[in-house]
Motif scaffolding. Sequence first.
Motif, PDB file in Angstrom:
ATOM      1  N   GLN A   1      63.120  -8.416  48.755  1.00 23.54           N
ATOM      2  CA  GLN A   1      61.748  -8.506  49.259  1.00 23.54           C
ATOM      3  C   GLN A   1      61.316  -7.203  49.925  1.00 23.54           C
ATOM      4  O   GLN A   1      60.161  -6.782  49.798  1.00 23.54           O
ATOM      5  N   ARG A   2      62.231  -6.561  50.647  1.00 24.30           N
ATOM      6  CA  ARG A   2      61.891  -5.292  51.293  1.00 24.30           C
ATOM      7  C   ARG A   2      61.659  -4.189  50.266  1.00 24.30           C
ATOM      8  O   ARG A   2      60.799  -3.325  50.455  1.00 24.30           O
ATOM      9  N   LEU A   3      62.428  -4.213  49.176  1.00 24.17           N
ATOM     10  CA  LEU A   3      62.207  -3.236  48.114  1.00 24.17           C
ATOM     11  C   LEU A   3      60.857  -3.464  47.443  1.00 24.17           C
ATOM     12  O   LEU A   3      60.129  -2.504  47.137  1.00 24.17           O
ATOM     13  N   LEU A   4      60.507  -4.732  47.222  1.00 23.60           N
ATOM     14  CA  LEU A   4      59.205  -5.040  46.628  1.00 23.60           C
ATOM     15  C   LEU A   4      58.064  -4.629  47.554  1.00 23.60           C
ATOM     16  O   LEU A   4      56.996  -4.213  47.095  1.00 23.60           O
ATOM     17  N   ALA A   5      58.297  -4.757  48.862  1.00 22.72           N
ATOM     18  CA  ALA A   5      57.260  -4.383  49.825  1.00 22.72           C
ATOM     19  C   ALA A   5      56.937  -2.898  49.754  1.00 22.72           C
ATOM     20  O   ALA A   5      55.811  -2.481  50.064  1.00 22.72           O
ATOM     21  N   GLN A   6      57.917  -2.083  49.354  1.00 20.23           N
ATOM     22  CA  GLN A   6      57.666  -0.652  49.224  1.00 20.23           C
ATOM     23  C   GLN A   6      56.620  -0.349  48.153  1.00 20.23           C
ATOM     24  O   GLN A   6      55.952   0.693  48.200  1.00 20.23           O
ATOM     25  N   LEU A   7      56.458  -1.242  47.191  1.00 18.57           N
ATOM     26  CA  LEU A   7      55.476  -1.037  46.129  1.00 18.57           C
ATOM     27  C   LEU A   7      54.050  -1.153  46.630  1.00 18.57           C
ATOM     28  O   LEU A   7      53.113  -0.753  45.933  1.00 18.57           O
ATOM     29  N   GLN A   8      53.877  -1.721  47.832  1.00 19.90           N
ATOM     30  CA  GLN A   8      52.534  -1.916  48.369  1.00 19.90           C
ATOM     31  C   GLN A   8      52.042  -0.708  49.164  1.00 19.90           C
ATOM     32  O   GLN A   8      50.903  -0.693  49.617  1.00 19.90           O
TER      33      GLN A   8
ATOM     34  N   PRO B   1      50.624   3.096  49.906  1.00 19.03           N
ATOM     35  CA  PRO B   1      49.581   3.849  49.190  1.00 19.03           C
ATOM     36  C   PRO B   1      50.142   4.837  48.177  1.00 19.03           C
ATOM     37  O   PRO B   1      49.605   4.970  47.069  1.00 19.03           O
ATOM     38  N   GLU B   2      51.235   5.540  48.523  1.00 19.11           N
ATOM     39  CA  GLU B   2      51.816   6.511  47.598  1.00 19.11           C
ATOM     40  C   GLU B   2      52.406   5.812  46.380  1.00 19.11           C
ATOM     41  O   GLU B   2      52.236   6.269  45.237  1.00 19.11           O
ATOM     42  N   ALA B   3      53.109   4.714  46.622  1.00 18.70           N
ATOM     43  CA  ALA B   3      53.716   3.978  45.509  1.00 18.70           C
ATOM     44  C   ALA B   3      52.654   3.385  44.598  1.00 18.70           C
ATOM     45  O   ALA B   3      52.781   3.429  43.365  1.00 18.70           O
ATOM     46  N   ARG B   4      51.588   2.874  45.162  1.00 14.85           N
ATOM     47  CA  ARG B   4      50.519   2.282  44.345  1.00 14.85           C
ATOM     48  C   ARG B   4      49.816   3.352  43.516  1.00 14.85           C
ATOM     49  O   ARG B   4      49.430   3.117  42.361  1.00 14.85           O
ATOM     50  N   ALA B   5      49.628   4.544  44.098  1.00 11.88           N
ATOM     51  CA  ALA B   5      48.980   5.626  43.359  1.00 11.88           C
ATOM     52  C   ALA B   5      49.847   6.082  42.190  1.00 11.88           C
ATOM     53  O   ALA B   5      49.350   6.292  41.069  1.00 11.88           O
ATOM     54  N   ALA B   6      51.164   6.233  42.458  1.00 13.98           N
ATOM     55  CA  ALA B   6      52.078   6.642  41.391  1.00 13.98           C
ATOM     56  C   ALA B   6      52.159   5.575  40.305  1.00 13.98           C
ATOM     57  O   ALA B   6      52.214   5.888  39.101  1.00 13.98           O
ATOM     58  N   LEU B   7      52.159   4.320  40.717  1.00 16.47           N
ATOM     59  CA  LEU B   7      52.227   3.215  39.760  1.00 16.47           C
ATOM     60  C   LEU B   7      50.973   3.188  38.884  1.00 16.47           C
ATOM     61  O   LEU B   7      51.057   2.977  37.672  1.00 16.47           O
TER      62      LEU B   7
ATOM     63  N   GLY C   1      49.649   5.392  25.677  1.00 10.13           N
ATOM     64  CA  GLY C   1      50.701   5.679  24.718  1.00 10.13           C
ATOM     65  C   GLY C   1      51.369   7.015  24.934  1.00 10.13           C
ATOM     66  O   GLY C   1      52.085   7.508  24.050  1.00 10.13           O
ATOM     67  N   GLU C   2      51.171   7.630  26.100  1.00 13.84           N
ATOM     68  CA  GLU C   2      51.743   8.944  26.378  1.00 13.84           C
ATOM     69  C   GLU C   2      53.213   8.868  26.782  1.00 13.84           C
ATOM     70  O   GLU C   2      53.941   9.867  26.682  1.00 13.84           O
ATOM     71  N   VAL C   3      53.641   7.716  27.264  1.00 13.12           N
ATOM     72  CA  VAL C   3      55.028   7.568  27.708  1.00 13.12           C
ATOM     73  C   VAL C   3      55.487   6.144  27.428  1.00 13.12           C
ATOM     74  O   VAL C   3      54.677   5.196  27.467  1.00 13.12           O
ATOM     75  N   ASP C   4      56.749   6.003  27.125  1.00  9.47           N
ATOM     76  CA  ASP C   4      57.306   4.680  26.852  1.00  9.47           C
ATOM     77  C   ASP C   4      57.409   3.881  28.153  1.00  9.47           C
ATOM     78  O   ASP C   4      57.740   4.446  29.212  1.00  9.47           O
ATOM     79  N   PRO C   5      57.119   2.563  28.132  1.00  4.55           N
ATOM     80  CA  PRO C   5      57.166   1.756  29.370  1.00  4.55           C
ATOM     81  C   PRO C   5      58.512   1.816  30.088  1.00  4.55           C
ATOM     82  O   PRO C   5      58.555   1.923  31.315  1.00  4.55           O
ATOM     83  N   SER C   6      59.631   1.760  29.344  1.00  4.07           N
ATOM     84  CA  SER C   6      60.941   1.775  30.004  1.00  4.07           C
ATOM     85  C   SER C   6      61.224   3.130  30.643  1.00  4.07           C
ATOM     86  O   SER C   6      61.806   3.205  31.731  1.00  4.07           O
ATOM     87  N   VAL C   7      60.793   4.226  29.989  1.00  2.00           N
ATOM     88  CA  VAL C   7      60.987   5.559  30.556  1.00  2.00           C
ATOM     89  C   VAL C   7      60.134   5.720  31.811  1.00  2.00           C
ATOM     90  O   VAL C   7      60.586   6.268  32.828  1.00  2.00           O
TER      91      VAL C   7
ATOM     92  N   GLY D   1      61.514   6.363  35.681  1.00  2.00           N
ATOM     93  CA  GLY D   1      61.051   7.482  36.489  1.00  2.00           C
ATOM     94  C   GLY D   1      60.426   7.034  37.790  1.00  2.00           C
ATOM     95  O   GLY D   1      60.621   7.658  38.848  1.00  2.00           O
ATOM     96  N   PHE D   2      59.703   5.908  37.758  1.00  2.00           N
ATOM     97  CA  PHE D   2      59.065   5.397  38.966  1.00  2.00           C
ATOM     98  C   PHE D   2      60.100   4.945  39.983  1.00  2.00           C
ATOM     99  O   PHE D   2      60.010   5.249  41.178  1.00  2.00           O
ATOM    100  N   VAL D   3      61.108   4.206  39.503  1.00  2.00           N
ATOM    101  CA  VAL D   3      62.151   3.703  40.411  1.00  2.00           C
ATOM    102  C   VAL D   3      62.955   4.850  41.000  1.00  2.00           C
ATOM    103  O   VAL D   3      63.293   4.855  42.189  1.00  2.00           O
ATOM    104  N   GLU D   4      63.271   5.859  40.188  1.00  2.00           N
ATOM    105  CA  GLU D   4      63.994   7.013  40.713  1.00  2.00           C
ATOM    106  C   GLU D   4      63.166   7.757  41.764  1.00  2.00           C
ATOM    107  O   GLU D   4      63.710   8.289  42.736  1.00  2.00           O
TER     108      GLU D   4
END
Length: 323
Positions: free
Chosen positions: A281-288, A290-296, A306-312, A316-319
């Motif tokens: 839950q704490r890891l999911l909270a990090q997605l909320q 502002p920086e994480a939401r902008a990157a997402l 179609g510029e990048v594959d969803p898994s790639v 990259g987002f998680v890293e």
Amino acid sequence: MDISDLAKRVSAGERRALARAITLIESGRGDHRVQAGALLAALPQDRQALRIGLSGTPGVGKSTFIESFGMMLIGQGLRVAVLAVDPSSSRSGGSILGDKTRMDLLSREPAAFIRPSPSQTHLGGVARRTREAVRLCEAAEFDVVLIETVGVGQSETVVAEMSDLFLLLLAPAGGDELQGVKRGIMEMADIILVNKADGDLKPAARRTQADYAGALKLLRKRPQDPDGYPCAMAVSALQEDGLAQAWDSMKALVAWRRENGFWDQARATQARYWFEEDVKQRLLAQLQGPEARAALAQLSDQVAAGEVDPSVAAQGFVEGLGR
């Protein structure tokens, strides 16, 4: 808020302080989460209540059963806390929280505490902070904590991860032997109670009890069960018939598990489970943030174009979160 004073009042069994403490731990504000952690750390760690999870379909009589069962326990000198989880609307987000209105007698008992909470977006039949609310009730020296789930179907198994006993309430003519061997909530139940075994429904309740008793024998035996468990019983919460026998079965099962080490083992397993859930839950909270939401949002646009594959993109987002 004076956390030390609140902890002392909760430990002394003050119901008003307990209600305030539960409100604090249910808050999602960052400063409240810090205070909630301090409160839980300040409470006694050696108090244990019998935690009883209770589930069943809507209309099966969960609230009526809890009131009759709770009044019987209070009559035996026990203190009873009820944590009732109410479904939240997927449209408005609101909840009725009307469980107390069905427990008129129990709500007036000084030895009882009833707290309805919204499920919000949490799945599994319980609210996100129900486990912490159970800890507060134990610290307040309640002898039995009843956890009533939302009551929607066969996936409500999360309550089994925070209770010592899991009761499943069924209605008369609610299924046959095939229904009884279905996986999910059936294999989690310790005792199945066929409610409303009174009046014209009594013969149907007895047949349903027999069907489920036969079905339980077909399920794989669990190491934490003595001979004869899980079992199916017929009760009438309205006429208070069969409640004493059900309580005797619960006490016998608890005593056997204590003597054979399964009580402590289950508590330890549950603690590990909720630690891992809190980390998620704490890891999911990090997605909320502002920086994480902008990157997402940026990566989502690239994936959609179609510029990048969803898994790639996901990798990259998680890293990026770990940097």
